[in-house]
Design a protein around this motif. Structure first.
Motif, short mmCIF file in Angstrom:
data_model
loop_
_atom_site.label_atom_id
_atom_site.label_comp_id
_atom_site.label_asym_id
_atom_site.label_seq_id
_atom_site.Cartn_x
_atom_site.Cartn_y
_atom_site.Cartn_z
N LEU A 44 0.83 -1.14 -0.43
CA LEU A 44 -0.24 -0.27 0.25
C LEU A 44 0.76 1.15 -0.48
O LEU A 44 0.42 2.24 -0.39
CB LEU A 44 -0.66 -0.10 1.59
CG LEU A 44 -1.69 1.39 1.29
CD1 LEU A 44 -2.62 1.64 0.15
CD2 LEU A 44 -2.91 0.81 2.58
N LEU A 88 -8.74 3.26 -0.86
CA LEU A 88 -7.45 4.48 -1.17
C LEU A 88 -8.27 5.62 -2.23
O LEU A 88 -7.57 6.36 -2.41
CB LEU A 88 -6.93 3.78 -2.31
CG LEU A 88 -5.32 3.95 -2.45
CD1 LEU A 88 -4.39 4.90 -1.61
CD2 LEU A 88 -4.64 3.37 -3.31
N ILE A 147 -5.60 3.32 6.12
CA ILE A 147 -4.57 4.09 4.82
C ILE A 147 -5.05 6.39 4.53
O ILE A 147 -3.75 6.15 4.70
CB ILE A 147 -5.91 3.53 4.03
CG1 ILE A 147 -5.87 1.79 3.42
CG2 ILE A 147 -5.30 4.12 2.65
CD1 ILE A 147 -6.95 1.24 2.52
#
Length: 453
Positions: free
Chosen positions: A234, A345, A393
């Protein structure tokens, strides 16, 4: 009557006017505040806790008879709201000082005082009965829950409930609320920042050591997220947008381009800026459609005015509300719609791009995220995994783009990162570095040590 339980030398006379009662109340409160401000600076925490317990829990044998008398004055006025304000501010006088001096266990011990069985015991004294009833009400209030946030540990990723991983957000509403005591606001701001800095440090150390072939038998660094090994990939995906068109450069270019635009033109340009570089077409179409409709009437009286910093801030805050929660209670329809597409995301990147053009909006965003956490807090972790992933995230994205941490993505054959889509992220490694701009008062003690991965 409560007066029957007061000592014989009780000074308040019957028949006082409301202004006289308020003056008496204010004097009593200030006397108690002054007492705790003095002893928290001069006595060890255990002695301060003993005085706190003697006054508010046992209400006997306080070192200062004047302070004990002051509490009786507050009880006699029979204003529970003012009593709670007094108790709350005293708690934060201690919390604020112990946060600064890193006496975190003392804060936990303060919270533990409210578990004393004496609080629930029956008393024939009207004074004690009223005090204990008000203490129980305080324990069951959101005010007490806010104090308990300061007990969360920052030196371990282990938590009892998933919301504890996001305490930094939950503290934000405390320090942006000007109705809270100044001690509470200062303590909440400091604690929130400390948790953020610790997360950035832990993420940087984990990233460095998890990619190293040399295993350190003395110290290992745990993943500060709940994403497992996927966190490395990520980070690489977020860092892949580097070169002249990284998110920070794009934000700076955008701010230059809008300097002479009117507000209507700015709104159109803002949608294009947010959509740029987002590859998920369905996501962008949904975002464009909703924002275009919202923007038609958004501050339309300023459409022909030259855009200003104030308008940029207000507009960015509005978009954040559209993307998180509009009523400050429930998730917004757009938030649910965008996250239902399965990948958090793109939404995180949109929020990051907003903050990069309006840095003051970050606190506004964090407050809205706190409201989302409160909405989902009663859900099991397995039932709200998607919201947890979004917040994890979000944490990572802001850690990567923090001012005091620098992340770089380097291809292991010696070549730099090309400005194109990466074919194989496994060929790249992440390198992180804590910048000297960090101040020791804003970061954990460990960051002051030169760590060599």
């Amino acid at each position: 009557m409560i007066r029957d339980a007061l000592p014989e030398d009780y000074s308040t006379e019957p028949g006082l006017t409301s202004s006289q009662l308020l003056r008496t109340l204010g004097q009593a409160q200030n006397l108690i505040y002054k007492f705790f401000l003095e002893i928290v600076d001069t006595l060890p925490p255990e002695d301060v806790l003993l005085e706190f317990k003697r006054l508010f829990i046992n209400h006997i044998n306080v070192t200062s008879s004047e302070v004990q008398q002051a509490l009786y004055d507050i009880l006699f006025v029979n204003n529970e709201e003012e009593f709670r304000h007094t108790l709350k501010r005293c708690c934060y006088i201690l919390v604020n000082n112990w946060e600064a001096s890193r006496h975190h266990q003392s804060i936990q011990n303060l919270v533990n005082l409210f578990e004393d069985p004496a609080i629930s015991q029956y008393s024939p004294s009207p004074t004690t009965k009223r005090l204990r009833m008000w203490l129980l009400n305080f324990i069951n209030s959101s005010d007490f829950q806010e104090i308990k946030l300061f007990c969360s540990r920052i030196d371990t990723p282990e938590v009892e409930h998933w919301t504890e991983r996001f305490t930094a957000y939950l503290l934000v509403p405390q320090y942006v609320n000007f109705k809270n005591p100044v001690e509470q606001r200062e303590a909440a701001r400091a604690r929130s920042q400390q948790i953020k800095e610790r997360f950035k440090f832990d993420l940087a150390m984990y990233t460095a050591h998890s990619q190293s072939k040399v295993i350190n038998p003395v110290k290992t660094y745990k993943n500060p997220t709940s994403l497992g090994e996927e966190v490395l990939r990520l980070i690489k995906v977020i860092l892949a947008r580097r070169g002249p068109f990284n998110y920070l450069n794009l934000a700076n270019i955008f701010l230059k381009q809008i300097e002479s635009l009117n507000y209507k033109e700015f709104k159109d340009a803002l949608i294009e800026y947010l959509a740029f570089s987002i590859e998920q077409k369905d996501f962008i179409e949904t975002l464009r459609s909703h924002l275009s409709k919202k923007f038609v009437r958004l501050y339309e009286s300023h459409d022909e005015d030259t855009v200003t910093k104030a308008l940029i801030l207000r507009t960015c805050n509005k978009i954040i509300s559209y993307l998180t929660t509009e009523n400050r209670k429930d998730p917004s329809p757009l938030f649910i719609l965008l996250l239902s597409q399965g990948n958090p995301l793109p939404l995180v990147i949109i929020l990051l791009k907003i903050i990069l053009v309006s840095k003051p909006s970050r606190i506004f965003l964090e407050a809205r995220v706190a409201e989302l956490i409160l909405y989902y807090q009663n859900y099991d972790e397995t039932d709200c995994r998607w919201i947890i992933d979004f917040m994890e995230i979000l944490n990572i994205a802001f850690a990567i783009y923090a001012e005091n941490v620098q992340y770089n993505l380097i291809k292991m054959n010696g070549e730099g990162l090309e400005d194109k889509t990466l074919v194989d992220l496994d060929d790249y490694r992440v390198f992180s570095q804590m910048n000297q701009a960090s101040t020791t008062e804003d970061i954990p003690e460990e960051l002051e040590i030169d760590e060599n991965p």
